[in-house]
Write an enzyme that holds these catalytic residues in place. Sequence first.
Site, PDB file in Angstrom:
ATOM      1  N   GLU A 136       7.610  -7.555   2.298  1.00 37.27           N
ATOM      2  CA  GLU A 136       6.262  -7.679   2.116  1.00 37.27           C
ATOM      3  C   GLU A 136       6.430  -9.012   1.803  1.00 37.27           C
ATOM      4  O   GLU A 136       4.688  -8.682   1.887  1.00 37.27           O
ATOM      5  CB  GLU A 136       6.800  -6.526   0.352  1.00 37.27           C
ATOM      6  CG  GLU A 136       7.080  -5.010   0.192  1.00 37.27           C
ATOM      7  CD  GLU A 136       6.143  -5.113  -1.111  1.00 37.27           C
ATOM      8  OE1 GLU A 136       6.003  -3.530  -1.742  1.00 37.27           O
ATOM      9  OE2 GLU A 136       6.456  -5.572  -2.423  1.00 37.27           O
ATOM     10  N   HIS A 157      -2.282  -1.542  -0.198  1.00 40.67           N
ATOM     11  CA  HIS A 157      -1.890   0.127  -0.272  1.00 40.67           C
ATOM     12  C   HIS A 157      -1.457  -0.321  -2.219  1.00 40.67           C
ATOM     13  O   HIS A 157      -2.335  -1.547  -2.519  1.00 40.67           O
ATOM     14  CB  HIS A 157       0.138   0.024  -0.010  1.00 40.67           C
ATOM     15  CG  HIS A 157       0.645  -0.728  -0.544  1.00 40.67           C
ATOM     16  ND1 HIS A 157       1.981   0.036  -0.695  1.00 40.67           N
ATOM     17  CD2 HIS A 157       0.717  -2.096  -0.837  1.00 40.67           C
ATOM     18  CE1 HIS A 157       2.234  -1.552  -1.364  1.00 40.67           C
ATOM     19  NE2 HIS A 157       2.258  -2.212  -1.205  1.00 40.67           N
ATOM     20  N   CYS A 202       1.223  -4.206  -8.225  1.00 41.24           N
ATOM     21  CA  CYS A 202       1.132  -3.736  -7.557  1.00 41.24           C
ATOM     22  C   CYS A 202       0.290  -1.931  -8.288  1.00 41.24           C
ATOM     23  O   CYS A 202       0.951  -1.824  -6.640  1.00 41.24           O
ATOM     24  CB  CYS A 202       3.064  -3.136  -7.128  1.00 41.24           C
ATOM     25  SG  CYS A 202       3.259  -4.577  -6.540  1.00 41.24           S
ATOM     26  N   HIS A 208      -3.835  -3.519   9.495  1.00 39.86           N
ATOM     27  CA  HIS A 208      -5.379  -3.400   9.026  1.00 39.86           C
ATOM     28  C   HIS A 208      -6.036  -1.991   9.135  1.00 39.86           C
ATOM     29  O   HIS A 208      -7.363  -1.615   9.126  1.00 39.86           O
ATOM     30  CB  HIS A 208      -6.547  -4.168  10.405  1.00 39.86           C
ATOM     31  CG  HIS A 208      -6.707  -5.567   9.952  1.00 39.86           C
ATOM     32  ND1 HIS A 208      -5.516  -6.272  11.006  1.00 39.86           N
ATOM     33  CD2 HIS A 208      -6.554  -6.467   9.669  1.00 39.86           C
ATOM     34  CE1 HIS A 208      -5.561  -7.520  10.263  1.00 39.86           C
ATOM     35  NE2 HIS A 208      -6.840  -7.655   9.583  1.00 39.86           N
ATOM     36  N   HIS A 246      -0.240  -6.880   2.244  1.00 40.52           N
ATOM     37  CA  HIS A 246       0.491  -7.438   2.539  1.00 40.52           C
ATOM     38  C   HIS A 246       0.593  -7.964   4.045  1.00 40.52           C
ATOM     39  O   HIS A 246       0.302  -7.410   4.731  1.00 40.52           O
ATOM     40  CB  HIS A 246       1.823  -6.739   2.102  1.00 40.52           C
ATOM     41  CG  HIS A 246       2.024  -6.174   1.136  1.00 40.52           C
ATOM     42  ND1 HIS A 246       2.814  -7.436   0.376  1.00 40.52           N
ATOM     43  CD2 HIS A 246       2.103  -5.504   0.334  1.00 40.52           C
ATOM     44  CE1 HIS A 246       3.563  -7.256  -0.750  1.00 40.52           C
ATOM     45  NE2 HIS A 246       2.971  -5.507  -0.512  1.00 40.52           N
ATOM     46  N   HIS A 256      -3.952  -3.809  -3.493  1.00 36.57           N
ATOM     47  CA  HIS A 256      -2.986  -5.201  -2.988  1.00 36.57           C
ATOM     48  C   HIS A 256      -3.463  -5.482  -0.674  1.00 36.57           C
ATOM     49  O   HIS A 256      -2.982  -4.451  -0.914  1.00 36.57           O
ATOM     50  CB  HIS A 256      -2.529  -5.834  -3.672  1.00 36.57           C
ATOM     51  CG  HIS A 256      -1.055  -5.074  -4.018  1.00 36.57           C
ATOM     52  ND1 HIS A 256      -1.161  -3.701  -4.476  1.00 36.57           N
ATOM     53  CD2 HIS A 256       0.179  -5.453  -2.803  1.00 36.57           C
ATOM     54  CE1 HIS A 256       0.201  -3.407  -4.701  1.00 36.57           C
ATOM     55  NE2 HIS A 256       0.957  -4.381  -3.880  1.00 36.57           N
TER      56      HIS A 256
END
Length: 139
Positions: free
Chosen positions: A129, A14, A23, A71, A29, A27
């Site tokens: 996160e 996201h 952010c 994914h 998580h 990137h």
Amino acid sequence: MYGLKTEASFDSAHFLTDYYGKCENLHGHRWRMVVHLESPDLQADGTMKDMVMDFGVFKRAVRALAEELDHTFLVEEGSLSDATLAALEAEGFSLTILPFRTTAENLARYACERLTEQGLPVSQVDMYETPNNCAVYRA
């Protein structure tokens, strides 16, 4: 008050629109979703007599939601141009368009709402996160 807790993890990418820091870039998580159920009473009859809910039913619902988000690229609706979305889809990327900014706080609320719609007595969702940082949403 009685309670149950289970968790599931999923990997997704996201970015945060209108954010001025790392952010704002794409990137990923390893999200960890911890779901709490709460009930003042146990079920009175049937196969779930004397339970808040069968753990198998609870775990399947939480894991199914995690699987939906696994994914995939979590995209805030309106944050990317139609051309960018079309190019990503043409390349075969999995996109999940959501009607909110894809913060941990909003994802925790989203999980709570989705599971509550299925009849689970959700009291709280913790959305991690990172191993040390989570957002909490209480119903």
